[in-house]
Scaffold this motif. Structure first.
Motif, PDB file in Angstrom:
ATOM      1  N   GLY A   1       0.851  -1.140  -0.014  1.00  0.00           N
ATOM      2  CA  GLY A   1      -0.015  -0.113  -0.149  1.00  0.00           C
ATOM      3  C   GLY A   1       0.727   1.398  -0.110  1.00  0.00           C
ATOM      4  N   GLY A   2       2.004   1.078  -0.392  1.00  0.00           N
ATOM      5  CA  GLY A   2       3.128   2.325  -0.136  1.00  0.00           C
ATOM      6  C   GLY A   2       3.805   2.534   1.060  1.00  0.00           C
ATOM      7  N   SER A   3       4.663   3.243   1.150  1.00  0.00           N
ATOM      8  CA  SER A   3       5.647   3.062   2.400  1.00  0.00           C
ATOM      9  C   SER A   3       4.775   3.893   3.737  1.00  0.00           C
ATOM     10  CB  SER A   3       6.794   4.326   2.122  1.00  0.00           C
ATOM     11  OG  SER A   3       7.652   3.642   1.033  1.00  0.00           O
ATOM     12  N   TRP A   4       3.598   4.517   3.469  1.00  0.00           N
ATOM     13  CA  TRP A   4       2.932   5.215   4.677  1.00  0.00           C
ATOM     14  C   TRP A   4       1.629   4.540   4.814  1.00  0.00           C
ATOM     15  CZ3 TRP A   4       6.603   8.329   5.101  1.00  0.00           C
ATOM     16  CH2 TRP A   4       7.473   9.071   3.974  1.00  0.00           C
ATOM     17  N   CYS A   5       1.448   3.266   4.259  1.00  0.00           N
ATOM     18  CA  CYS A   5       0.164   2.429   4.616  1.00  0.00           C
ATOM     19  C   CYS A   5       0.632   1.481   5.887  1.00  0.00           C
ATOM     20  CB  CYS A   5      -0.460   1.785   3.298  1.00  0.00           C
ATOM     21  SG  CYS A   5      -1.901   0.952   3.621  1.00  0.00           S
ATOM     22  N   TRP A   6      -0.059   2.020   6.901  1.00  0.00           N
ATOM     23  CA  TRP A   6       0.293   1.295   8.140  1.00  0.00           C
ATOM     24  C   TRP A   6      -0.356  -0.408   7.991  1.00  0.00           C
ATOM     25  CZ3 TRP A   6       3.753   2.275  11.745  1.00  0.00           C
ATOM     26  CH2 TRP A   6       4.180   3.810  11.864  1.00  0.00           C
ATOM     27  N   ARG A   7      -1.448  -0.270   7.282  1.00  0.00           N
ATOM     28  CA  ARG A   7      -2.009  -1.724   7.334  1.00  0.00           C
ATOM     29  C   ARG A   7      -1.172  -2.882   6.671  1.00  0.00           C
ATOM     30  NH1 ARG A   7      -7.995  -3.075   4.487  1.00  0.00           N
ATOM     31  NH2 ARG A   7      -8.023  -5.404   5.217  1.00  0.00           N
ATOM     32  N   TYR A   8      -0.377  -2.340   5.789  1.00  0.00           N
ATOM     33  CA  TYR A   8       0.625  -3.504   5.081  1.00  0.00           C
ATOM     34  C   TYR A   8       1.822  -3.268   5.273  1.00  0.00           C
ATOM     35  CZ  TYR A   8      -3.986  -3.557   2.162  1.00  0.00           C
ATOM     36  OH  TYR A   8      -4.926  -3.718   1.641  1.00  0.00           O
ATOM     37  N   LEU A   9       2.220  -2.567   6.234  1.00  0.00           N
ATOM     38  CA  LEU A   9       3.662  -2.504   6.793  1.00  0.00           C
ATOM     39  C   LEU A   9       3.926  -4.059   7.497  1.00  0.00           C
ATOM     40  CD1 LEU A   9       4.463   1.139   7.719  1.00  0.00           C
ATOM     41  CD2 LEU A   9       4.614  -0.107   5.508  1.00  0.00           C
ATOM     42  N   ASP A  10       5.167  -4.549   7.441  1.00  0.00           N
ATOM     43  CA  ASP A  10       5.517  -5.482   8.342  1.00  0.00           C
ATOM     44  C   ASP A  10       6.013  -4.975   9.651  1.00  0.00           C
ATOM     45  OD1 ASP A  10       8.301  -5.075   7.655  1.00  0.00           O
ATOM     46  OD2 ASP A  10       8.372  -6.613   6.045  1.00  0.00           O
TER      47      ASP A  10
END
Length: 273
Positions: free
Chosen positions: A71-80
């Motif tokens: 979701g991009g570098s700023w999308c918390w939902r998809y950050l590991d």
């Protein structure tokens, strides 16, 4: 009086074209032919080299895109976990500066990072701030005013009116109604440690390059040209995150690993067995 007929039709016949001398091109000797052939071969090799360079650049761009979060570098939902720690660290520095600069510590409490809605609001505000002050050239325009009018103060009003942090304690300052300290350092460090629990620690450049030289890790690209190339190591693809604060290689999730593997397979598809 002499007529045109007496002149034997002078002036009626077309004027003959000027004589053209036929020249024979000079014979080309064998040395000249060889020179031309060598030049053509050199130009062909140069063109093929440029084509290979363009292909390599495209592969590197594909790899960079594959390494980015879904979701991009700023999308918390998809950050590991690694990406969350990197973004929290980057965001914390800006939040502390912003809170002091705009004198909004009464709104942005020290425990902001423990409130999901506030984290999302501040992340969006940080991205807008970068787009306004960092990513665009310096020029006369209304983008700075628009940032404050459309983004900054509306976010501050939402955080205050929704009272996401209304029950959080602050410190009362003598010459101001409410003065909040910076981010709680101990709590913040503990928060990052909890986020890192149960995951594989990252590896630095020395360890990764040593593994490549020992034949234990397989690089996606030539490490001499790209020292931060992703590598296949210990049964997984490892890469350096774009916003990593420490530049460590970390294992990538399956969605990224599949793209890196496809790039590797394509780059080695035509190599002789």
């Amino acid at each position: 009086m002499t007529s045109r007929d007496d002149l034997g039709g002078w002036g009626n016949d077309p004027v003959p074209p000027p004589r053209q001398e036929v020249t024979t091109p000079p014979a080309t000797d064998a040395a000249e032919v060889e020179r031309i052939a060598v030049e053509l071969v050199a130009n062909t090799h140069e063109a093929l080299g440029r084509l290979e360079s363009v292909e390599q650049s495209l592969n590197e761009i594909d790899a960079m895109l594959a390494e980015r979060p879904a979701g991009g570098s700023w999308c918390w939902r998809y950050l590991d976990a690694y990406e969350r720690v990197a973004l929290f660290t980057e965001l914390r520095e800006w939040v502390d500066w912003m809170s002091d600069r705009y004198d909004v510590r009464s709104i942005i409490r020290p425990c902001w990072f423990q409130h999901g809605p506030v984290v999302e609001e501040l992340t969006g505000l940080y991205v807008a701030w970068r787009a306004t002050f960092v990513e665009v050239p310096r020029a006369y325009s209304d983008v700075v005013v628009a940032f404050h009018d459309r983004w900054f103060w509306p976010v501050m009003r939402r955080v205050r009116e929704w009272q996401w942090m209304a029950n959080c304690n602050g410190v009362v300052h003598k010459d101001r109604s409410i003065d909040m300290p910076a981010t709680n350092g101990d709590d913040f460090t503990r928060h990052l440690h909890e986020a890192m629990e149960g995951i594989t620690p990252g590896e630095d450049a020395d360890a990764v390059h040593a593994a490549i030289e020992a034949g234990e890790a397989t690089p996606l690209r030539n490490p001499a040209k790209d020292p931060t190339t992703p590598v296949f190591w210990r049964g997984a693809w490892w890469a350096v995150l774009a916003n990593s604060p420490d530049g460590l290689w970390v294992p990538r999730p399956q969605r990224v690993a599949a793209k890196l593997q496809a790039l590797y397979d394509e780059s080695h598809r035509q190599e002789p067995s």
